[in-house]
Scaffold this active site. Sequence first.
Site, PDB file in Angstrom:
ATOM      1  N   GLY A 287       0.870  -1.437   0.289  1.00  0.00           N
ATOM      2  CA  GLY A 287       0.294  -0.196  -0.004  1.00  0.00           C
ATOM      3  C   GLY A 287       0.783   1.212  -0.101  1.00  0.00           C
ATOM      4  O   GLY A 287       0.648   1.985  -0.723  1.00  0.00           O
ATOM      5  N   ASP A 288       2.099   1.250   0.763  1.00  0.00           N
ATOM      6  CA  ASP A 288       3.052   2.533   0.485  1.00  0.00           C
ATOM      7  C   ASP A 288       3.202   2.576  -1.270  1.00  0.00           C
ATOM      8  O   ASP A 288       3.227   3.678  -1.024  1.00  0.00           O
ATOM      9  CB  ASP A 288       4.393   2.357   1.361  1.00  0.00           C
ATOM     10  CG  ASP A 288       4.594   1.008   1.310  1.00  0.00           C
ATOM     11  OD1 ASP A 288       4.247  -0.080  -0.080  1.00  0.00           O
ATOM     12  OD2 ASP A 288       5.447   0.640   2.049  1.00  0.00           O
TER      13      ASP A 288
END
Length: 431
Positions: A190-191
């Site tokens: 998700g980063d």
Amino acid sequence: MKPKVSIILTSYNKPDTVHLAIESVLAQKYDNWELLIMDDHSNDKTKRIIKGFLQDSRIQYFDSGIRDEDRHKTTRYATLINEALEKVSGDYISYLTDDDIYLPERLSEMTTILNNSPSYGVVYSKQLVRKIDQSGRTVYEKVRETNGILTKPQNLVDHCSVMHRASLLPLILAKYGSYWDDSPEYWHNGDAAFWARLAEWSPFYPIPKVLDICLKTPDSFQELNAFMPKELPTGLVVLSTNENTFLIDGNIRRKIDEAAFRMLKYDRKQLVKVHDPLLYQYREGAPIEKSVFSNAKLFPNYRFIKCGKSIFYTEGGCARPIESADALRRLKADLKDFILVAPEMLEDFQIGKPISRTFDQKNPIPEGKLFLYKRHFFVSGNGELKPMEAKVLRKLKYDKSLAIPLSKYEFASFPKGESLKWEVVRWKDKN
Ligand code: TYD
Ligand code: MG
């Protein structure tokens, strides 16, 4: 006035490391910070540890109160970060997880660069990656290097190695309607999805110094998720991160208590640890306790029971008689797996279709078992044979030597289900 750094710490059930993350913030040389601890409704042990730090007025604590069965619906840390970004008051934003340690100069180094370079929107640093075992011992270490000025930082820069200006946030919100993309398919990275958004406004400028230590723990999501299929095969016995054991039975998870675990001849060595977002997608069924020995309706599926000379396999809430010694041999059942039940108990069972020595539509294969056909492995469930990748087989601790070989005729007699395979969706550039 020194700029203020808002540190967002996401936390979930890491009682052995979360204090290290918090202490590393308290030990910073730079003191103008606020720490938002976004806890995803951790167990009491973890919460107790976190609460020991809340007397510092720079620390705020939020408990998401998420229901376990809702855990899989979004990439939880991204959801928590989005909630935190609504509350922050800092000039700079910095991300931290509950298994990462900032070195004491992290904030001072990063803020200095951002203060001196008004055109820099984002900075990132080197990271020491340290894999540790269950007892905290180091298995290996490596340095994640910086790679110059990055316009495509996705998958190159870790979650905990970044600081960016808060002023970029409204721009991202205006374009995307959210800060972090919390779609569940990006749980793995998700980063990266957020870095891609950030990079539209600023490249990532390197600080070629190690400024944090990333601990890779045995219970981390990536570790538990590696080679884990999206669907768990029926009959699997699993261990949650809270050390509870469950039988997976179709779409149901049934908690097995300790006494029942022993009496039902389950094997500790075969337990497969699974992460909570996956486990809690299964609905909770009746617990498996001692009382299952006095109520056939509650007795678990996929067990061998023995009464007098007769042996049965429990499946679909029934007891399926094993037709012959040959049939029993084929199942590779071990004497030590047989659970003795009293005749009154057996009477309480509905008797299912016998398990014969060959399988076809009239003589269905037992469910929840491993089969072999031409060097390929399959697990039975729901009347189907589901192919299983070798890596998944190992992850789920199936014993290959116990696989039941199928003839061509037998193999052709059953529909093939969806393959149990490991898929990881990585955030990729759309361009
Ligand atoms: P972590 O287990 O450390 O994953 P990885 O192997 O990718 O390092 O989890 C990353 C973050 O996700 C951590 O800060 C805690 C958070 N998290 C939640 O907020 N909710 C959850 O249900 C889970 C499993 C994790
Ligand atoms: Mg982690």
